[in-house]
Design an enzyme around this catalytic site. Structure first.
Site, PDB file in Angstrom:
ATOM      1  N   ASP A   1      30.156  15.916 -11.899  1.00 20.49           N
ATOM      2  CA  ASP A   1      29.318  15.318 -11.007  1.00 20.49           C
ATOM      3  C   ASP A   1      30.290  15.551  -9.761  1.00 20.49           C
ATOM      4  OD1 ASP A   1      27.450  13.509  -9.263  1.00 20.49           O
ATOM      5  OD2 ASP A   1      29.418  12.142  -9.655  1.00 20.49           O
TER       6      ASP A   1
ATOM      7  N   ASP B   1      30.641   9.568 -12.769  1.00 16.50           N
ATOM      8  CA  ASP B   1      31.174   8.134 -12.375  1.00 16.50           C
ATOM      9  C   ASP B   1      30.161   7.176 -11.813  1.00 16.50           C
ATOM     10  OD1 ASP B   1      30.746   9.202  -9.867  1.00 16.50           O
ATOM     11  OD2 ASP B   1      32.063   7.717  -8.764  1.00 16.50           O
TER      12      ASP B   1
ATOM     13  N   ASP C   1      24.578   8.931 -13.261  1.00 12.97           N
ATOM     14  CA  ASP C   1      25.324   9.740 -14.190  1.00 12.97           C
ATOM     15  C   ASP C   1      25.170   9.409 -15.821  1.00 12.97           C
ATOM     16  OD1 ASP C   1      26.199  11.556 -11.936  1.00 12.97           O
ATOM     17  OD2 ASP C   1      27.959  10.420 -11.811  1.00 12.97           O
TER      18      ASP C   1
END
Length: 738
Positions: A443, A624, A628
Site C-alpha cells: 500500500d 497500515d 488494507d
C-alpha cells in the site's frame, strides 16, 4: 483433535477430573457426579466409578485446584493441550509450560523434581555400573538398582503406563518398556534362576537399567533447562518495564507503582530512566534509545509533542510526559502478548512431523519385537539375553521427542528474536509463508510513504499569510492541518485566535482571522467564494486568493533502499494506491517499483491480491489502514505497519512495530533463518532415527561383530533431543540487520 478414548483434551473451557487430574470438557465428559452440592466431571467411566466408591479420597488438598500453581499451561508439542496449573502432557508426557511468561514465575516444579531424582539416581547408579562391569556382587547391584530404577525412574514408568492406558504412545512408552525389560529379566535371573533355562543365562543387567534411568533423567534436566531459555526474549522484554514512575501533581513529584498510573497522568522521566508507559512529551527534550521496539541502535531526538514508548531508555535529557496507554494497552504489553501467542502457533511444516510421529512409536515397538524374535531364533547363545539386550537398545535409542520438538522450538526462539528487532510474528503460518513469498504488494500511504503530508510550496511565503493559514488549521483535525502547523512552527510563526470557525467537509475550513474573512481549502471552496481556481489547495482572504499551498506525502527514508534489496532477492513488487496515476507513478518511480495499480478503490485491493494468489503467486501484502485489512488477511503473509490502525494489525500475521520498512527485510531474513533451522532439526531427527534403530537392532553384528549397548543407546537418545533444542537456541544470536 480426536477426543475419543479414555480422556478428552480440549482447548476450550475445561474442568479437572478429581481422580486422575486430567482436563475434561464438561460437554464431552464420560459422566458426572455431585458431592456437597458441587458437580464433578470425569474423563472416563473408570474414574467416575473410583470417585463414587470413595469421594473423600479424591477431594483432599492434594487434588484441589488451590494446591496447583496459578495460570494456564500448555504443551510445546501439542498446543491444543491446555490446563489450569502445572502438569504433564497426556499425549507425549512432556512437562507443560506456562502460556504467558512473567517475571513472577515460581519456577518449573518438573525441572526441580527431575534434577533431584537425577542426582539421587547418579549416587546409586555409579556403583552399580562399576560392579556390573566387574561382574561382581549381583545382590549388591540389585539392592542399589532398586531405588535408582524404581523410585528415581518412577515418573518415567508412570508416563509410560499412562501412554498405554490412553493409547497415546510416546517416548516414555519406549523407555518404560526398555528399562522394565532389562530390570525384570535381571531380577528373574537373580531371584528365580530356575525360571530361565541355564543355557540362556547371560548375567544380570542391573547396571544397564540404572544407567539408562540416570541418562534419561539427565536428558530431561537438560531439555527442561533449554526449553526455559526459549522464553529469554520475552523475559528480557518484561525486564525493560520499570517498576515505578515519578508522578507530577499539585503536591509535587512522588514515586508510584507503574500499575497505579492512569491515563492523563503527568510523569517526569529523568536522565537514564526508562519511559514508564506510552504517551506524549509535554515539556522537555531528550534522545531516546528505542532499539527494543525498532531494532535500530541509534537514539531518536524527541521534543514536545513527540510520542514515547514505555520501556524505551531515556538519554541525558529530562522531560515531562502525559500517559496515554497504560497497563495491557502499552506497546510493550502488546508485544509480549503477541510473542506469547506466536510461540504457541503451529507452522504448516509441523504437519510433516506430526504425520511421521503418529506412526513412529508403533513402528519402533514393531522393530524391537522383530529384533527380539530374530535374535531369539537365530542369534548365538545365550539367545534370550541377546534378544532382550538388542530389543531394549531399539526401544531406548528411538526418541520421537526430537522429531516433535524440531518445529516448535525453532518457532519459539525465532519469534522471540524477532520481537527484539521490531518484528512481531502473530502466527507461525505467516512466518513460514514469508520465507517463500515471490510477490510483495505495498500500500502507498503510510507504508511506502510517511503518511504525514508536508508543505512543499507556500507561495508567496509571507509571515502574515502563514499565520492566517495556521490559525485556521489549529482547530482542524484534517491530516493536512498538521502539515500547515508544522510549517508555521518551523518559520517561527504563531497562530492567533479564530472566530466564527467553520469546518466544511470535503472542501476546507473558514473563519475570521485578525478581522479578515479567511478560508483555506480546495478549488470547490474557492468556487463557493466566487473565485475561479485550478485543482489544489488555496488560501483566500476577504474573498480573494492570497496564496497557493502544495502538499506532498514523502517516501519513508528507508523505502528506496528496502525496495532495492527486495528486488535484488527476485521478488515481484506491486504498489497499490487510490491516488491519481500521475502522482502514483511519481512515487513508484522514486521508490523503484515498476508495477503500479493506481486509482484503486478500497474494495479493489482485496480483489487484486486474490487475483495474484489465483495466478499461483505466493503473496505478501504490506499495509497500515482499515481499507488494507481484507487484503492483509487474503495474502499468504499479511504485514502490518505498527503505526497503522488496530484493524490492520489484527488482520496481519506479522507486524513491523514502528512501521519501519527496514524491519521488512529483518522479517524476511528471520523467516528464512527459522525455516532453515526447522529443516535442519527435522533432517537431524529423521536421519538420527533411520541410522540409530537398525544399529541398535544389531544390523552391524553379522558384518563387524558390533552391538550397541542399551546404555549407549540411552546416551544417544538424550543427545538427540538436546541437540535439536540447542540448534534452535542458535537463533537467539541471529543477526537480522546488515
Amino acid at each position: 483433535m480426536d477426543s475419543s478414548g479414555p480422556f478428552a483434551i480440549v482447548s476450550q473451557k475445561t474442568v479437572r477430573d478429581p481422580v486422575c487430574g486430567m482436563d475434561v470438557n464438561p460437554a464431552q465428559s464420560a459422566g458426572s457426579d455431585q458431592h456437597d452440592g458441587e458437580t464433578f466431571h470425569f474423563c472416563s467411566t473408570h474414574c467416575l466409578d473410583k470417585f463414587r466408591a470413595d469421594p473423600a479420597r479424591y477431594l483432599g488438598p492434594e487434588t484441589s485446584s488451590e494446591a496447583m500453581p496459578a495460570g494456564r499451561y500448555t504443551c510445546p508439542m501439542h498446543p491444543e493441550v491446555i490446563q489450569d496449573g502445572f502438569g504433564v502432557c497426556p499425549l507425549c508426557g512432556m512437562a507443560l509450560e506456562p502460556m504467558e511468561v512473567s517475571l513472577d514465575d515460581a519456577g518449573n516444579p518438573e525441572f526441580d523434581d527431575m534434577k533431584r531424582r537425577f542426582v539421587i539416581s547418579l549416587v546409586f547408579s555409579l556403583p552399580v555400573f562399576v560392579l556390573g562391569m566387574m561382574h561382581r556382587l549381583p545382590w549388591v547391584q540389585f539392592a542399589l538398582s532398586v531405588p535408582a530404577v524404581v523410585w528415581c525412574g518412577w515418573p518415567l514408568f508412570e508416563r509410560g503406563w499412562q501412554s498405554l492406558w490412553t493409547r497415546n504412545l510416546n517416548m516414555f512408552t519406549l523407555i518404560a518398556m526398555g528399562v522394565a525389560a532389562a530390570f525384570v529379566y535381571s531380577a528373574a535371573v537373580l531371584l528365580a534362576p530356575g525360571m530361565i533355562p541355564h543355557e540362556m543365562h547371560g548375567g544380570v543387567y542391573f547396571e544397564a537399567a540404572a544407567v539408562i534411568v540416570s541418562l534419561v533423567l539427565l536428558g530431561q534436566v537438560l531439555e527442561l533447562g533449554a526449553r526455559a531459555r526459549t522464553s529469554s526474549a520475552i523475559r528480557a522484554l518484561l525486564e525493560l518495564a520499570p517498576k515505578t514512575a515519578r508522578l507530577v501533581d499539585s503536591g509535587g513529584d512522588r514515586d508510584i507503582p507503574v500499575e497505579k498510573i492512569a491515563r492523563g497522568d503527568w510523569l517526569r522521566v529523568r536522565p537514564g530512566e526508562r519511559v514508564p508507559v506510552d504517551g506524549t512529551i509535554e515539556d522537555g527534550h531528550s534522545s531516546i534509545d528505542e532499539s527494543m521496539v525498532t531494532g535500530e541502535p541509534l537514539p531518536v531526538e524527541k521534543g514536545a509533542g513527540a510520542a514515547v514508548t514505555g520501556g524505551t531508555l531515556n538519554g541525558n535529557g529530562a522531560f515531562v510526559m502525559r500517559a496515554e496507554r497504560v497497563g495491557r494497552e502499552t506497546l510493550l504489553a502488546q508485544i509480549v502478548k503477541m510473542v506469547n501467542e506466536a510461540q504457541r502457533s503451529r507452522a504448516p511444516i509441523q504437519r510433516l512431523a506430526d504425520q511421521a510421529a503418529a506412526y513412529f512409536v508403533p513402528a519402533v515397538v514393531a522393530a524391537a519385537a522383530l529384533a527380539f524374535v530374530a535374535w531369539f531364533l537365530w542369534g548365538p547363545q545365550p539367545r534370550l539375553v541377546y534378544a532382550i539386550v538388542n530389543a531394549v537398545a531399539v526401544l531406548v535409542i528411538a526418541c520421537p521427542c526430537a522429531l516433535g520438538l524440531a518445529t516448535p522450538m525453532s518457532i519459539m526462539v525465532g519469534t522471540g528474536r524477532g520481537a527484539q528487532s521490531g518484528v512481531l510474528v502473530r502466527s507461525a503460518e505467516a512466518l513460514e509463508a514469508l520465507a517463500k513469498v515471490d510477490t510483495l504488494v505495498f500500500d502507498k500511504t503510510g507504508t511506502l510513504t510517511a503518511g504525514k503530508p508536508v508543505i512543499t510550496r507556500f507561495e508567496p511565503e509571507d509571515a502574515g499569510l502563514i499565520r492566517a493559514a495556521a490559525s485556521l488549521e489549529q482547530a482542524s483535525e484534517h491530516p493536512l492541518a498538521s502539515a500547515v502547523l508544522a510549517f508555521a512552527r518551523e518559520r517561527g510563526v504563531a497562530p492567533v485566535p479564530v472566530s466564527r470557525f467553520a469546518y466544511l467537509p470535503g472542501k476546507g475550513v473558514a473563519g475570521m482571522v485578525e478581522d479578515r474573512a479567511a478560508a483555506l481549502g480546495n478549488e470547490r471552496l474557492m468556487e463557493e467564494l466566487g473565485v475561479q481556481a485550478e485543482p489544489g489547495t488555496w488560501l483566500a482572504l476577504d474573498g480573494k486568493i492570497a496564496a497557493r499551498i502544495d502538499f506532498e506525502d514523502p517516501l519513508k527514508p528507508e523505502a528506496a533502499q528496502t525496495v532495492r534489496a527486495l528486488r535484488d532477492e527476485g521478488l515481484h513488487l506491486v504498489m497499490l494506491t487510490g491516488d491519481k496515476r500521475s502522482s502514483a507513478e511519481a512515487v513508484a518511480k522514486a521508490a523503484g517499483i515498476d508495477d503500479v495499480r493506481a486509482e484503486v478503490l478500497p474494495q479493489d485491493k482485496d480483489a487484486i491480491v486474490a487475483g495474484l494468489v489465483e495466478l499461483g503467486r505466493i503473496v505478501a501484502m504490506a499495509g497500515d489502514g482499515v481499507n488494507d485489512a481484507p487484503a492483509l488477511a487474503r495474502a499468504h503473509a499479511g504485514i502490518a505497519m505498527g503505526t497503522g490502525t488496530d484493524v490492520a494489525i489484527e488482520s496481519a500475521g506479522i507486524t513491523l512495530v514502528k512501521g519501519d520498512l527496514g524491519a521488512l527485510l529483518r522479517a524476511r531474513r528471520l523467516s528464512q533463518a527459522v525455516m532453515r533451522n526447522i529443516r535442519q532439526n527435522l533432517f537431524f531427527a529423521f536421519f538420527y532415527n533411520m541410522l540409530g534403530v537398525p544399529v541398535a537392532a544389531g544390523l552391524l553384528y553379522p558384518f563387524f561383530g558390533l552391538l550397541l549397548s542399551p546404555m549407549l543407546a540411552a546416551a544417544a537418545m538424550t543427545f538427540s533431543s538436546v541437540s535439536v533444542i540447542g540448534n534452535a537456541l542458535r537463533l537467539r544470536g541471529l543477526k537480522l540487520s546488515e
